[in-house]
Motif scaffolding. Sequence first.
Motif, PDB file in Angstrom:
ATOM      1  N   GLY A   1      68.398  46.905  64.810  1.00 13.91           N
ATOM      2  CA  GLY A   1      68.742  47.318  63.454  1.00 13.91           C
ATOM      3  C   GLY A   1      67.571  47.910  62.679  1.00 13.91           C
ATOM      4  O   GLY A   1      67.765  48.608  61.700  1.00 13.91           O
TER       5      GLY A   1
ATOM      6  N   LEU B   1      72.924  52.507  61.203  1.00  7.88           N
ATOM      7  CA  LEU B   1      73.634  51.394  61.835  1.00  7.88           C
ATOM      8  C   LEU B   1      74.054  50.483  60.698  1.00  7.88           C
ATOM      9  O   LEU B   1      73.483  50.532  59.622  1.00  7.88           O
ATOM     10  CB  LEU B   1      72.697  50.610  62.752  1.00  7.88           C
ATOM     11  CG  LEU B   1      71.825  51.403  63.711  1.00  7.88           C
ATOM     12  CD1 LEU B   1      70.829  50.482  64.386  1.00  7.88           C
ATOM     13  CD2 LEU B   1      72.694  52.090  64.732  1.00  7.88           C
ATOM     14  N   SER B   2      75.044  49.626  60.925  1.00 12.93           N
ATOM     15  CA  SER B   2      75.242  48.633  59.879  1.00 12.93           C
ATOM     16  C   SER B   2      75.382  47.252  60.479  1.00 12.93           C
ATOM     17  O   SER B   2      75.625  47.092  61.671  1.00 12.93           O
ATOM     18  CB  SER B   2      76.400  48.965  58.958  1.00 12.93           C
ATOM     19  OG  SER B   2      77.525  49.263  59.688  1.00 12.93           O
ATOM     20  N   MET B   3      75.188  46.279  59.640  1.00 12.26           N
ATOM     21  CA  MET B   3      75.020  44.926  60.142  1.00 12.26           C
ATOM     22  C   MET B   3      75.809  43.947  59.284  1.00 12.26           C
ATOM     23  O   MET B   3      75.857  44.067  58.066  1.00 12.26           O
ATOM     24  CB  MET B   3      73.528  44.578  60.095  1.00 12.26           C
ATOM     25  CG  MET B   3      73.182  43.239  60.678  1.00 12.26           C
ATOM     26  SD  MET B   3      71.541  43.400  61.440  1.00 12.26           S
ATOM     27  CE  MET B   3      71.077  41.715  61.598  1.00 12.26           C
TER      28      MET B   3
ATOM     29  N   LEU C   1      76.303  46.054  64.049  1.00 10.62           N
ATOM     30  CA  LEU C   1      75.596  44.884  64.556  1.00 10.62           C
ATOM     31  C   LEU C   1      76.164  43.655  63.849  1.00 10.62           C
ATOM     32  O   LEU C   1      76.297  43.641  62.633  1.00 10.62           O
ATOM     33  CB  LEU C   1      74.097  45.021  64.268  1.00 10.62           C
ATOM     34  CG  LEU C   1      73.454  46.346  64.689  1.00 10.62           C
ATOM     35  CD1 LEU C   1      72.014  46.414  64.227  1.00 10.62           C
ATOM     36  CD2 LEU C   1      73.547  46.530  66.198  1.00 10.62           C
TER      37      LEU C   1
END
Lengths: 370, 286
Positions: free
Chosen positions: A50, A77-79, A156
């Motif tokens: 990330g 990206l994302s989490m 993620l």
Amino acid sequence: MADVKLERINKAYGSVEILRDINLEISHGEFVVFVGPSGSGKSTLLRMIGGLERITSGRLCVDGRTVNDVDAADRNLSMVFQNYALYPHMTVGQNMAFPLEMAKATKSKIQARVGETAKLLQIEHLLDRKPRQLSGGQRQRVAIGRAIVREPKVFLFDEPLSNLDAELRVQMRIQIAKLHRQLGNTMIYVTHDQVEAMTMADKIVVLRAGRIEQVGAPYDLYHHPASQFVAGFIGSPKMNFLDCRLVEATREGARITLSDGRGVTLPVGAIDLPSGSPLVLGIRPDDFVPPGANRDELSLDIVVDVVEHLGSVTYLYGAVGSDAIVAVSPSNQVRGKEASASIAVAPRDCYLFSKDGVAFRREGVSERWN
Amino acid sequence: MIASRSLYVRLALNALVLLAAAVLVFPLVWILMTALKTQSQVMAWPPQFVFTPTLENFRVLFDAASAGATNYGTIKIDFLSPIENSVIIAVGSVIVSVIVGVPVGYVLARRDIPYKEDIAFFILGFRFAPVLLVVIPLFSVFQAIGLYDTYVGMIWVYQVVTLPMIVWLSRSYIEDIPRELEDAAAMDGASSIQIVWRVVLPLLKPGLIGASLLVFLLAWHNFALGLMLSSAKAPVTVALLKLLNPGVQFYPVMAAGLVVTMAVPVVLILLGQRHLERGLTFGAVK
Ligand SMILES: Nc1ncnc2c1ncn2[C@@H]1O[C@H](COP(=O)(O)OP(=O)(O)OP(=O)(O)O)[C@@H](O)[C@H]1O
Ligand SMILES: [Mg+2]
């Protein structure tokens, strides 16, 4: 082309090595699950992907671009975090709009995307609430909403369900799996719940003390664990391990004896060990059957300590010789509290490991489902 | 346990509480009464508890032009400018401390820097050191470089009092903000500045208002720095001392000055009470 590619990645805090020589390819649309015991480095690996944690050495590529030195904000990206990490001073709607605002989306686009996402997750009625006015499951859905609203390449998840109660966890698990099918994005999901791993993953990565122990489809990990560690980790209840000795290795497999002298021939690949070598026999609790069902079976006499009736099945806890053992049997076959029980297992259901935990190839089991 | 206490023990405990309250409240009441009396009433023996209150003392305090016409003889007090000085110095000190101290607190809370704890403790150390430690060397320095008796100079030295508190309080408030919120914002595409501006500062606000209030009060009550390093720009605490004229002792006017000086913090505390409570971060985690 691989969406995410890790090449010889290492991570150390000062002189303490946390992750060692991680090599992994994740292709587009895959659902990859990292499992492993607490402290094995799952979160650290995810956070490195990330961009929240520096990579000590090695190369990380996302979408064909080396991103070692790219900020988290610019990796697209994302989490979703274990504790949701919703912004407490913003409403649900503002929380979900935040990533879009950061991406400088227009007002109308933001409104449209937040609306669609809220609808998808069934949280439209919550948009004006603050996070503290939500239940755990609702917060989790908002957190997922905030992650998907921007439509990133890769999601993620760090143990997103571990704060939920069992029932909600099952619901959310199904919802995430459904979401993966609808969105088709790559998902990397950390958990130490092996049921989540088995049910959701296209590919499971088992981590142990900072190293990848095995990578494979759930079926492969279940039926062809590379090591005693993976065998013990995947499957519930845990696999039983019994000490045994090699009598001789033949073309049909390996003939072994248990400490009480009972023997069986297991269909395993070549064993290059002298007879008399100590080995470990692995049997899954639900592979036990009543004696007499198979030819050449291995039968065992369990000294039973505790019997748990769960309704559809019954768990027997006891010992064979000096090894503790758990067996699952259909309820109608055990009555009351028996002090001893006779059970058996077919040779093709057995697993065999060397004394240092390396699995021998099981020949009697097909490569894939169906 | 409580039920088993005997009646006498309970009476004794209550009496102790009353006594403690009386000891604390008595001087305040006495000052307030004195401020509302005339000079002769103040001097009367035995002390009068029933009297007709007068606001004359407050008029003397602020009405510089006609103050000479009082029954105290020819005194000329200008209490308004010390209040002005105090407000400028205290507010200025708080603003400077917040601007400088919050980033320092952030670094101490979040970043791994060498000797972090030592630096933090050194900053806090100024709270333990007697203010005179700073004042005596500064006296001549300030006169030499022209900072003596200026607002800039005063605000600067007041940092000794206000800055360590702001650094320490903001550090602990920032530590209370879950780090994951900043991680989440970074993943959501926010730059470092946006993270601070959109996530950290809004969550820090209630704590920061409380801390600023507290530090304002510390600055407001400071005496030694103003006494040594100012004359025309002297704060209200120093002006109060100047009312203690060796010749004529106008106790009621002094008392009125004290009441005014105390009123400012009391009003501020009442106004800011709700900000002293934190709790906005609730709901972020779990
Ligand atoms: N900032 C840090 N400094 C030093 N060691 C750290 C730091 N963060 C994590 N570690 C260590 O790194 C190892 C891996 O931690 P990590 O959080 O990745 O484990 P995990 O697999 O996610 O465990 P869990 O299932 O408990 O979440 C642990 O031994 C931990 O103590
Ligand atoms: Mg973790």
